[in-house]
Design an enzyme around this catalytic site. Structure first.
Site, PDB file in Angstrom:
ATOM      1  N   GLY A   8       0.729  -1.635   0.313  1.00 27.29           N
ATOM      2  CA  GLY A   8      -0.409   0.285  -0.412  1.00 27.29           C
ATOM      3  C   GLY A   8       0.776   1.024   0.003  1.00 27.29           C
ATOM      4  O   GLY A   8       0.745   2.213   0.873  1.00 27.29           O
ATOM      5  N   GLY A  11      -0.590   4.927  -1.104  1.00 30.65           N
ATOM      6  CA  GLY A  11      -1.749   5.420   0.043  1.00 30.65           C
ATOM      7  C   GLY A  11      -1.439   6.776   0.781  1.00 30.65           C
ATOM      8  O   GLY A  11       0.117   6.888   0.602  1.00 30.65           O
ATOM      9  N   GLN A  12      -2.077   6.968   1.820  1.00 34.46           N
ATOM     10  CA  GLN A  12      -1.394   8.238   2.201  1.00 34.46           C
ATOM     11  C   GLN A  12      -0.496   7.696   3.358  1.00 34.46           C
ATOM     12  O   GLN A  12       0.422   9.251   3.136  1.00 34.46           O
ATOM     13  CB  GLN A  12      -2.790   8.432   3.407  1.00 34.46           C
ATOM     14  CG  GLN A  12      -2.868  10.166   3.532  1.00 34.46           C
ATOM     15  CD  GLN A  12      -3.957  10.127   5.317  1.00 34.46           C
ATOM     16  OE1 GLN A  12      -4.635   9.440   5.790  1.00 34.46           O
ATOM     17  NE2 GLN A  12      -4.143  11.761   5.593  1.00 34.46           N
ATOM     18  N   ILE A  35      -1.023  -1.294  -5.992  1.00 34.41           N
ATOM     19  CA  ILE A  35      -1.313  -2.602  -7.019  1.00 34.41           C
ATOM     20  C   ILE A  35      -1.639  -1.590  -8.120  1.00 34.41           C
ATOM     21  O   ILE A  35      -1.697  -0.708  -8.679  1.00 34.41           O
ATOM     22  CB  ILE A  35      -3.075  -2.505  -6.433  1.00 34.41           C
ATOM     23  CG1 ILE A  35      -3.065  -1.870  -6.157  1.00 34.41           C
ATOM     24  CG2 ILE A  35      -2.900  -3.346  -5.240  1.00 34.41           C
ATOM     25  CD1 ILE A  35      -5.070  -1.327  -5.279  1.00 34.41           C
ATOM     26  N   ASN A  54      -0.461  -7.788  -4.467  1.00 30.15           N
ATOM     27  CA  ASN A  54      -2.045  -7.238  -4.060  1.00 30.15           C
ATOM     28  C   ASN A  54      -2.036  -8.508  -2.604  1.00 30.15           C
ATOM     29  O   ASN A  54      -1.488  -9.369  -3.014  1.00 30.15           O
ATOM     30  CB  ASN A  54      -2.595  -8.534  -4.822  1.00 30.15           C
ATOM     31  CG  ASN A  54      -3.856  -8.126  -5.065  1.00 30.15           C
ATOM     32  OD1 ASN A  54      -4.467  -8.349  -3.961  1.00 30.15           O
ATOM     33  ND2 ASN A  54      -4.853  -7.934  -5.895  1.00 30.15           N
ATOM     34  N   TYR A 143     -15.348  -1.433   9.330  1.00 35.32           N
ATOM     35  CA  TYR A 143     -13.650  -0.939   9.230  1.00 35.32           C
ATOM     36  C   TYR A 143     -13.443  -1.212  10.206  1.00 35.32           C
ATOM     37  O   TYR A 143     -12.529  -1.931  10.851  1.00 35.32           O
ATOM     38  CB  TYR A 143     -13.764   0.529   9.247  1.00 35.32           C
ATOM     39  CG  TYR A 143     -12.453   1.091   9.141  1.00 35.32           C
ATOM     40  CD1 TYR A 143     -11.627   0.757   8.016  1.00 35.32           C
ATOM     41  CD2 TYR A 143     -12.213   1.757   9.992  1.00 35.32           C
ATOM     42  CE1 TYR A 143     -10.417   1.339   8.821  1.00 35.32           C
ATOM     43  CE2 TYR A 143     -10.701   2.400  10.081  1.00 35.32           C
ATOM     44  CZ  TYR A 143      -9.935   2.145   9.101  1.00 35.32           C
ATOM     45  OH  TYR A 143      -8.770   2.592   9.207  1.00 35.32           O
ATOM     46  N   LYS A 147     -10.753  -4.303  11.985  1.00 36.41           N
ATOM     47  CA  LYS A 147      -9.600  -3.788  12.826  1.00 36.41           C
ATOM     48  C   LYS A 147      -9.380  -4.264  14.362  1.00 36.41           C
ATOM     49  O   LYS A 147      -8.278  -4.878  14.807  1.00 36.41           O
ATOM     50  CB  LYS A 147      -9.394  -1.700  13.511  1.00 36.41           C
ATOM     51  CG  LYS A 147      -8.840  -1.843  11.899  1.00 36.41           C
ATOM     52  CD  LYS A 147      -8.423  -1.480  11.685  1.00 36.41           C
ATOM     53  CE  LYS A 147      -7.396  -0.735   9.855  1.00 36.41           C
ATOM     54  NZ  LYS A 147      -6.591  -1.063   9.703  1.00 36.41           N
TER      55      LYS A 147
END
Ligand code: AKB
Length: 317
Positions: A8, A11-12, A35, A54, A143, A147
């Protein structure tokens, strides 16, 4: 940690963490996992190796781990809270099936694994103020469900197989580099973009909605520091409360008005995000992270606001 895979990486969090690890971990190889459709660009692309990775494909992860002799995996693949409510099955697949693929590779190849948890791992039954490290975790969002399960599964692999799993519960993260996508706390980033662009901001959360927030440099420090912590000092592992500031939309708006007195904000409540936010803590107690591995944030709301505005002016104007 020397040879590191960041899953990832575009991402942010990943886009900044990958660069920080490349800069700061001497002698390291940091592989940017991405990805298709989210390829690394610019400095991230030029500064080190990148591989398609992935999380739903365990053999792809294992191939990269073998190829680069990876010893540490940062698992940052996730759908954020508001998107996960729209796509719960996809969220489960990425967050849970992805995680078990990573943990299995880590078990076979002796890797340490960092998988972030979140303030989203708490729910309406959790004490909202000074939320303790060990407390009720009965979240009501998909979510949050993933988590809590992430925390449990990571602890399971540590206790059963000795996999060196570690984690922090991130607050809403605020940065000027890469935008978040589909979180409940995203407004706290978007509000700065509106202010610097001179636009009115439509706030999706109501006045009085307090949540923990954190500036990205502190979040990145936490992600690095916990993986470098002396394991003998860790009483907890998955996952640590970390906190630096808590505010509601009125408070951040007032701080921005110190720089832009004419800044305007109106409320356009998003019921999905509001329901999620109402189930999350106001402010977590992070004393265990401070005691066990020396967590200490550098930024408060005033210093973060000054820095965000400075960098967004360079980026946007
Ligand atoms: C979200 O809002 O979904 C995330 C988080 C707090 O985990 N930023």
């Amino acid at each position: 940690m020397t040879n590191i895979l960041v899953i990832g990486s575009t991402g942010q969090i990943g886009s900044e963490l990958t660069m920080k690890l490349r800069r700061e971990i001497a002698g390291s190889t940091v592989v940017a996992g991405y990805i298709p459709g989210a390829e690394p660009k610019g400095e991230l692309k030029e500064s080190g190796p990148a591989e398609i990775c992935n999380v739903c494909d365990g053999s792809q992860i294992a191939d990269i781990v073998r190829k680069y002799d990876i010893d540490t995996i940062y698992n940052l693949a996730a759908l954020l809270s508001a998107v996960a409510e729209r796509k719960p099955l996809m969220a489960w697949d990425i967050q849970m099936n992805g995680l078990i693929n990573i943990l299995e590779v880590a078990r076979e190849h002796g890797c340490a694994v960092f998988t972030p948890s979140s303030i989203g791992s708490f729910g309406p039954g959790t004490p909202r103020d000074n939320t303790p490290q060990d407390t009720i975790q009965r979240p009501t969002s998909m979510y949050g469900v993933t988590k809590v399960a992430t925390e449990l599964l990571s602890d399971y692999y540590f206790h059963k197989y000795g996999v060196d799993t570690r984690s922090v519960r991130f607050p809403g993260l605020i940065s000027y580099t890469t935008l978040p996508g589909g979180g409940t706390t995203d407004y706290a980033v978007d509000i700065y973009y509106s202010a610097v662009k001179g636009e009115e901001f439509a706030c999706p959360l109501a006045a009085g909605t307090f949540m923990d927030m954190m500036y990205m440099p502190d979040a990145l420090d936490a992600a690095v520091k916990i993986m470098q912590a002396d394991p003998a000092k860790l009483i907890h592992r998955n996952s640590f409360n970390i906190a630096s500031m808590s505010f509601d939309p009125e408070i951040v708006c007032a701080e921005i008005r110190k720089h832009y007195p004419d800044f305007r904000m109106r409320y356009e409540i998003d019921p999905v995000r509001q329901t999620i936010a109402d189930s999350w803590p106001n402010r977590m107690d992070d004393s265990c992270a401070r005691a066990e591995w020396g967590w200490e944030p550098s930024y408060d709301l005033a210093s973060m606001t000054g820095d965000m505005i400075l960098h967004l002016k360079e980026k946007l104007l």
